[in-house]
Scaffold this motif. Structure first.
Motif, mmCIF file in Angstrom:
data_model
loop_
_atom_site.group_PDB
_atom_site.id
_atom_site.type_symbol
_atom_site.label_atom_id
_atom_site.label_comp_id
_atom_site.label_asym_id
_atom_site.label_seq_id
_atom_site.Cartn_x
_atom_site.Cartn_y
_atom_site.Cartn_z
ATOM 1 N N VAL A 184 -4.065 -16.373 -22.677
ATOM 2 C CA VAL A 184 -4.690 -16.126 -23.741
ATOM 3 C C VAL A 184 -3.998 -15.430 -24.955
ATOM 4 N N SER A 185 -3.338 -14.643 -24.368
ATOM 5 C CA SER A 185 -2.144 -13.939 -25.563
ATOM 6 C C SER A 185 -1.431 -14.825 -26.082
ATOM 7 N N ALA A 187 -1.867 -17.850 -26.497
ATOM 8 C CA ALA A 187 -2.929 -18.938 -27.355
ATOM 9 C C ALA A 187 -3.067 -18.176 -28.831
ATOM 10 N N VAL A 188 -3.539 -16.656 -28.677
ATOM 11 C CA VAL A 188 -3.896 -16.170 -29.966
ATOM 12 C C VAL A 188 -2.885 -15.988 -30.731
ATOM 13 N N ILE A 189 -1.412 -15.694 -30.326
ATOM 14 C CA ILE A 189 -0.471 -15.583 -31.230
ATOM 15 C C ILE A 189 0.011 -16.741 -31.846
ATOM 16 N N SER A 190 -0.245 -17.952 -30.972
ATOM 17 C CA SER A 190 0.146 -19.297 -31.456
ATOM 18 C C SER A 190 -1.063 -19.831 -32.524
ATOM 19 N N CYS A 191 -2.136 -19.539 -32.292
ATOM 20 C CA CYS A 191 -3.144 -19.816 -33.189
ATOM 21 C C CYS A 191 -2.761 -19.316 -34.694
ATOM 22 N N LEU A 192 -2.685 -17.858 -34.669
ATOM 23 C CA LEU A 192 -2.657 -17.210 -35.811
ATOM 24 C C LEU A 192 -1.232 -17.808 -36.545
#
Length: 239
Positions: A184-185, A187-192
């Motif tokens: 999840v972490s 994915a969040v960094i990657s999406c941002l």
């Protein structure tokens, strides 16, 4: 200020973006490719195994392999393009040396085709042809679309690709390197980062920042989701 007061030089009231910089394409493409490919790779491996060590190893391998592959491919591609351009410029240089009158006439015809009066075109061509290097530059730009002194550098292109791919690829891997074991972490960094990178690209394109950001986000998320599903399928089957 009048033209006479400014020494006869025309004022420039607008500016253009750099559309021919050798750094732009490999840098943008490298960062996007590094971010999307390593995010998808990490998601795929995480979908098939819970081992943080395996995920980190895959991410590091993906970063290294991708960065060196991008740099090598970009170097060969730009070097080949440069060599072809130089070969054609040499052809034009020999033609200017062997047939200067014909090349001058060709240049005059070029200006005529662009709306210049025949007499003016002939005089402009004559004056330009008095300087062989200037004549070569004008012919190369007109016939080949390149400038002899402004060809892209293979080294700059390769280095730009290597560094930008590495920066993009390390972002989805960063949480794992810092000890966080959840996808999840990452994915969040990657999406941002995907949205931010897409929005940043809009500064050198005609697209709005939100459109470019969302477009890049969708591309990255779809790639990661598909590889996560594939990894989960293969991991669950015991392969």
């Amino acid at each position: 200020m009048s033209a006479g007061e400014s020494g006869g030089r025309a004022e420039i009231h607008h500016a253009h973006r750099d559309v021919n910089g050798g750094w732009l394409r490999p840098s943008v493409f490298g960062a996007m490719d590094g971010l999307v490919s390593n995010f998808a790779l990490i998601a795929g491996v995480a979908g098939g195994t819970a081992s943080t060590k395996v995920i980190v190893l895959a991410g590091v391998a993906g970063l290294a392999a991708g960065a060196f592959s991008m740099a090598g491919g970009e170097y060969v591609s730009v070097a080949s393009q440069r060599e072809l351009a130089l070969a054609e410029i040499d052809v034009e240089r020999r033609e200017l040396e062997r047939h200067p009158e014909a090349e001058q006439a060709e240049l005059a015809q070029l200006y005529e085709s662009r709306g210049v009066e025949p007499g003016v075109a002939a005089e402009v061509a004559r004056q330009i042809s008095q300087d062989p290097e200037k004549a070569l530059e004008v012919h190369a730009r007109a016939e080949l679309g390149v400038a002899p002194d402004d060809l892209p550098s293979p080294r700059i292109a390769a280095l730009s690709s290597f560094l930008s791919f590495s920066v993009g690829a390390i972002l989805p891997l960063l949480p794992y390197l810092l000890g966080v074991t959840s996808l999840v972490s990452s994915a969040v960094i990657s999406c941002l980062a995907l949205f931010g990178a897409g929005a940043l690209v809009s500064r050198v394109t005609a697209r709005s920042w939100w459109y470019s950001g969302l477009r890049q986000l969708v591309v990255g998320v779809v790639a990661a989701a598909l590889t996560f599903g594939l990894g989960n399928l293969l991991g669950g089957s015991g392969l």
